[in-house]
Design an enzyme around this catalytic site. Structure first.
Site, PDB file in Angstrom:
ATOM      1  N   HIS A  82      16.512  -6.647  13.495  1.00  0.00           N
ATOM      2  CA  HIS A  82      16.429  -7.377  12.231  1.00  0.00           C
ATOM      3  C   HIS A  82      17.278  -8.651  12.256  1.00  0.00           C
ATOM      4  CE1 HIS A  82      14.826  -3.859   9.569  1.00  0.00           C
ATOM      5  NE2 HIS A  82      14.158  -4.000  10.698  1.00  0.00           N
ATOM      6  N   GLU A  84      19.395  -9.878  10.174  1.00  0.00           N
ATOM      7  CA  GLU A  84      20.811  -9.743   9.789  1.00  0.00           C
ATOM      8  C   GLU A  84      21.632  -9.202  10.952  1.00  0.00           C
ATOM      9  OE1 GLU A  84      18.051  -8.518   8.377  1.00  0.00           O
ATOM     10  OE2 GLU A  84      18.368  -7.997   6.292  1.00  0.00           O
ATOM     11  N   CYS A 108      17.976  -3.989   4.908  1.00  0.00           N
ATOM     12  CA  CYS A 108      17.652  -2.551   4.938  1.00  0.00           C
ATOM     13  C   CYS A 108      18.943  -1.733   5.082  1.00  0.00           C
ATOM     14  CB  CYS A 108      16.692  -2.263   6.093  1.00  0.00           C
ATOM     15  SG  CYS A 108      17.503  -2.295   7.706  1.00  0.00           S
ATOM     16  N   CYS A 111      20.913  -2.419   8.407  1.00  0.00           N
ATOM     17  CA  CYS A 111      21.633  -3.697   8.366  1.00  0.00           C
ATOM     18  C   CYS A 111      22.795  -3.627   7.376  1.00  0.00           C
ATOM     19  CB  CYS A 111      20.689  -4.837   8.036  1.00  0.00           C
ATOM     20  SG  CYS A 111      19.553  -5.198   9.391  1.00  0.00           S
TER      21      CYS A 111
END
Ligand SMILES: Nc1ccn([C@H]2C[C@H](O)[C@@H](COP(=O)(O)O)O2)c(=O)n1
Ligand SMILES: [Zn+2]
Length: 164
Positions: A82, A84, A108, A111
């Site tokens: 992801h 992040e 999410c 993260c």
């Protein structure tokens, strides 16, 4: 001597850093959702940038980009890193204590764990399209408990065109 006036239509800090996050997202090869993230110090210095993509060394051309498949190993969710997390891991050694994370899509649960553990204290996001899904409900639960603030940056209505 006459003094010229400064420009008044310059980008705000929030627009500038969200703009950089959105630009980073354009590097993503994900055909479904492109996410970008930009980590900024308390003094508004950029510390790191990331976007969603396959881990280094895992070929974008060989990995699956599908959302669904009868074989879960043939979906992107098993592999994609992801935005992040990439931004947190791309940081070149500076402390992220007290930093702010600008991201185009709400983080999410995985993260959120990395955000909390890295010391980031504020998340500024644009879109929250998965808000009803358990990973995002869990994410907010953890961020709330850990004292990480989050706020949505509403569309300012401005459009920026870049000629490349
Ligand atoms: N906060 C987020 C949420 C999702 N991502 C990535 C993970 C996937 O590459 C894509 C989501 O795909 P979709 O299920 O919408 O087809 O976005 C992220 O980087 N950060
Ligand atoms: Zn995530």
């Amino acid at each position: 001597m006459e003094v010229g006036m400064k420009r008044t239509d310059y980008l705000s800090w929030d627009e500038y850093f969200m703009g950089i996050a959105l630009l980073a997202g354009l590097r993503s090869k994900d055909p479904g959702t492109q996410v970008g993230a930009c980590i900024v110090s308390q003094k508004n210095k950029i510390l790191s940038i990331g976007y969603n993509g396959m881990p280094t060394g895992c070929s974008d051309d060989e990995m699956p980009w599908d959302r669904e498949n009868e074989n879960p190993l043939q979906t992107k969710y098993m592999y994609v890193c992801h935005a992040e997390l990439n931004a947190i891991l791309n940081n070149a050694g500076a402390s992220l204590q007290g930093a702010k994370l600008y991201v185009s899509l709400f983080p999410c649960n995985d993260c959120a764990k990395a955000i909390i553990q890295s010391g980031i204290k504020e998340v500024i996001y644009q879109c929250d399209k998965y808000a009803d899904m358990p990973p995002y409900i869990a994410s907010k639960r953890m961020l709330d408990m850990a004292g990480v603030a989050y706020r949505q940056l509403p569309h300012s209505g401005r459009t920026v065109t870049l000629e490349l």
